[in-house]
Design an enzyme around this catalytic site. Structure first.
Site, mmCIF file in Angstrom:
data_model
loop_
_atom_site.group_PDB
_atom_site.id
_atom_site.type_symbol
_atom_site.label_atom_id
_atom_site.label_comp_id
_atom_site.label_asym_id
_atom_site.label_seq_id
_atom_site.Cartn_x
_atom_site.Cartn_y
_atom_site.Cartn_z
ATOM 1 N N SER A 185 0.763 -1.007 -0.018
ATOM 2 C CA SER A 185 -0.022 -0.174 0.214
ATOM 3 C C SER A 185 0.845 0.823 -0.421
ATOM 4 O O SER A 185 0.819 2.195 0.994
ATOM 5 C CB SER A 185 -1.001 -0.102 1.225
ATOM 6 O OG SER A 185 -1.853 -1.212 0.987
ATOM 7 N N ARG A 200 7.318 6.627 -4.759
ATOM 8 C CA ARG A 200 7.827 7.197 -3.085
ATOM 9 C C ARG A 200 7.682 6.644 -2.228
ATOM 10 O O ARG A 200 6.255 6.090 -2.368
ATOM 11 C CB ARG A 200 7.750 8.891 -3.389
ATOM 12 C CG ARG A 200 6.763 9.292 -2.443
ATOM 13 C CD ARG A 200 6.153 10.691 -3.338
ATOM 14 N NE ARG A 200 5.965 10.518 -4.506
ATOM 15 C CZ ARG A 200 4.989 10.362 -5.527
ATOM 16 N NH1 ARG A 200 4.411 10.415 -5.193
ATOM 17 N NH2 ARG A 200 4.861 10.732 -6.908
ATOM 18 N N ASP A 238 -4.035 -1.122 -1.014
ATOM 19 C CA ASP A 238 -5.084 -1.752 0.100
ATOM 20 C C ASP A 238 -6.485 -0.995 -0.644
ATOM 21 O O ASP A 238 -7.643 -1.303 0.053
ATOM 22 C CB ASP A 238 -4.845 -1.132 1.767
ATOM 23 C CG ASP A 238 -4.560 -0.006 1.289
ATOM 24 O OD1 ASP A 238 -3.729 0.791 0.321
ATOM 25 O OD2 ASP A 238 -3.836 0.622 2.386
HETATM 26 C C1 GLC Z 1 -0.425 5.801 1.180
HETATM 27 C C2 GLC Z 1 0.091 4.944 0.200
HETATM 28 C C3 GLC Z 1 -1.052 4.369 -0.289
HETATM 29 C C4 GLC Z 1 -2.269 3.293 1.161
HETATM 30 C C5 GLC Z 1 -3.015 4.729 1.897
HETATM 31 C C6 GLC Z 1 -3.489 4.317 2.813
HETATM 32 O O1 GLC Z 1 -1.749 6.941 1.213
HETATM 33 O O2 GLC Z 1 0.420 5.843 -0.113
HETATM 34 O O3 GLC Z 1 -0.477 3.122 -0.887
HETATM 35 O O4 GLC Z 1 -3.418 3.264 -0.151
HETATM 36 O O5 GLC Z 1 -1.807 5.106 2.676
HETATM 37 O O6 GLC Z 1 -2.971 2.669 3.200
#
Ligand code: GLC
Length: 518
Positions: A185, A200, A238
């Protein structure tokens, strides 16, 4: 194995309020849509503290006009992210190309590398419509790994997977490779569903040598070194998992959101509306789930009202200038915003809260997480005695009555701002897609545990979208944000199943390693 299918009921928006307590004295301070569970009283608050409260209210309150302005820009930024030119919101195509119909079957492993824990599950999608069985183990993700060495991270993950398989499958040497959905995520470019080039790190992670690289081979090499019998069939976010898992049991679900350590959303676009994929000549009506990575909204600070505290949060984070929207909403940051305010009011303002006390514990960065704010907002007592105890036990600070009022109001302001801002994102996707009514599946610690987050978010949506006041308070809103099914477990399994299905049907778009789908 325990049957979990359909077990989770959808929670409604209305938060349970604590039983009515002694009605408070006159309260003449403006309470801007803060949905407080306690009347509060600033009558006894000295003038200088009251001035501070007013200053904070000005800084943190986002009125209807501002919500609308933010939403307007948000809609444009979603579009921009899909275009060739690109914008700050990545809008990553995920190669999840259909909703489930509830009849998916099969057994899959799922690995969730979120922001706080590591979770391994085995999910069996059963013959019964929308039902599944799940077994799972949670592992702590040691804090050091988040800013350590990439090899150590992958090895730790491989060890957890091995342990899980040995526990549930016994001798691994005779096993056929098990298909796995990996919930990774973080923003990742996916030219294929079984690829993820980390754009990133977010959520405080800072591991050198991973950004700009495909994480799948790193992960697979660690598995190979340990002899873990797994083949990765999908790398997912996620939010995409949440979207698909929620749609498995509720066909009205159109958006998946996470309000947890981080904050983000996914929704289903059609390929014809994704100019940056035009060169692939996909049929225009074909669905494609988009991981928005909306945490990056307004990194250039055109519409988001940044307070001095937000500036510090950003400056001291491992990636300054990134995730502007997320840094105002996500659980990782809420407690820290609060802490910065408290330290500031102790040190720099004429008010000098906690006068005469040393505050070494409060000075420790990131020592308060969002559950600290939740506890403050949940204090049901008129004299805020639970908050006083919390300050004493956690921080060795004695807070007097007026200071407690300031503490409570500060928590409300931070929590309310987060919820109302999150509504801008939900509204923007709904406007972009023309959804007048739909369900939004949401998960994450802030959504599930932060008091009033749902109600405040719903109120924000109502203001942005100009819904009339409800006659029946129990009636559904046109767009309802509801507790989602388990995205990184069931969602990952469903995505693995859907991908397998489409590969078998000959749709090879966005598949790098077809041999893993046999
Ligand atoms: C951050 C991550 C993203 C994820 C979110 C919730 O924003 O970059 O990919 O979905 O956290 O976990």
């Amino acid at each position: 194995m325990s049957a979990f299918g359909k077990l989770r009921t959808l929670l409604s928006y209305s938060d349970r309020h604590p039983p009515p307590l002694t009605k408070s004295r006159a309260y003449h301070h403006h309470h801007r849509s803060n949905q407080s569970s306690r009347e509060g009283s600033f009558v006894d608050v000295p003038k200088d503290l009251l001035g501070e409260i007013e200053r904070l209210e000005k800084l943190f309150t986002i009125d209807t006009a501002k919500l609308k302005q933010i939403t307007d820009r948000f809609v444009g930024e979603l579009e921009k992210g899909l275009s060739n030119e690109g914008g700050s919101i990545p809008m990553n195509p995920t190669w999840v190309m259909s909703f489930p119909n509830g009849y998916e079957t099969g057994t899959f492993l799922a690995l969730d590398m979120g922001g706080t824990n590591l979770r391994v599950c085995q999910i069996t999608l059963t013959e019964q419509k929308s039902e599944f069985d799940i077994i799972q183990s949670k592992y702590r993700l040691p804090e050091e790994l988040k800013t350590g060495d990439a090899d150590e991270l992958w090895e730790y993950i491989a060890d957890c997977l091995m342990q899980f398989i040995e526990t549930h499958h016994g001798d691994t040497s005779k096993l056929e490779k098990l298909p796995l959905g990996f919930t990774f995520s973080y923003p990742a470019t996916q030219n294929y569903i079984d690829e993820g080039i980390l754009q990133r790190w977010t959520k405080g992670f800072d591991i050198p040598g991973v950004e700009g690289h495909n994480v799948v081979p790193m992960f697979e090499e660690a598995l190979a070194r340990r002899g873990v019998p797994i083949k990765l069939t999908a790398l997912i976010n996620d939010t995409t998992g949440t979207l698909i898992a929620s749609a498995y049991t509720d066909t009205k679900m159109k958006i998946g959101c996470i309000f947890g350590t981080g904050c983000n959303a996914a929704y289903m676009e059609d390929c014809g509306s994704i100019p940056k994929l035009a060169h692939l000549n996909l049929p225009p009506e074909t669905p494609m789930a988009i991981n928005c990575e909306w945490g990056a909204f307004d990194n250039e600070h055109v519409v988001l009202p940044q307070t001095p505290y937000d500036v510090i949060i950003d400056k001291d984070s491992p990636r300054p200038g990134q995730q502007a929207f997320e840094k105002m909403i996500a659980g990782l940051y809420l407690g820290e915003i609060f802490r910065l305010i408290m330290v500031d009011l102790h040190d720099n303002h004429e008010t000098h809260i906690f006068a005469g006390q040393d505050i070494p514990k409060l000075r420790k960065a990131y020592s308060l997480d969002s559950s600290f704010l939740s506890a403050i907002e949940e204090d049901p007592f008129e004299n805020l005695s639970e908050t006083a105890e919390l300050f004493q036990s956690k921080l060795d600070i004695r807070a007097n009555g007026p200071e407690l009022e300031l503490i409570r109001r500060t928590a409300e302001l931070i929590g309310t701002r987060a919820a109302r801002l999150s509504a801008c994102g939900v509204a923007a996707i709904s406007i972009k897609k023309g959804y007048k009514t739909c369900h939004v599946g949401a998960d994450g610690s802030v959504f599930n545990k932060y008091p009033h987050f749902k109600a405040r978010g719903a109120q924000g949506l109502r203001e942005i979208l100009d819904w009339p006041e409800k006659e029946d308070p129990k009636a559904d809103d046109p767009i309802e944000v509801l507790a989602a099914e388990d995205g990184s477990g069931v969602g990952a399994a469903l995505i693995a199943a859907l991908t397998l299905q489409r590969v078998q049907a000959g749709n090879m778009h966005g598949i790098l390693h077809p041999e893993n789908f046999k």
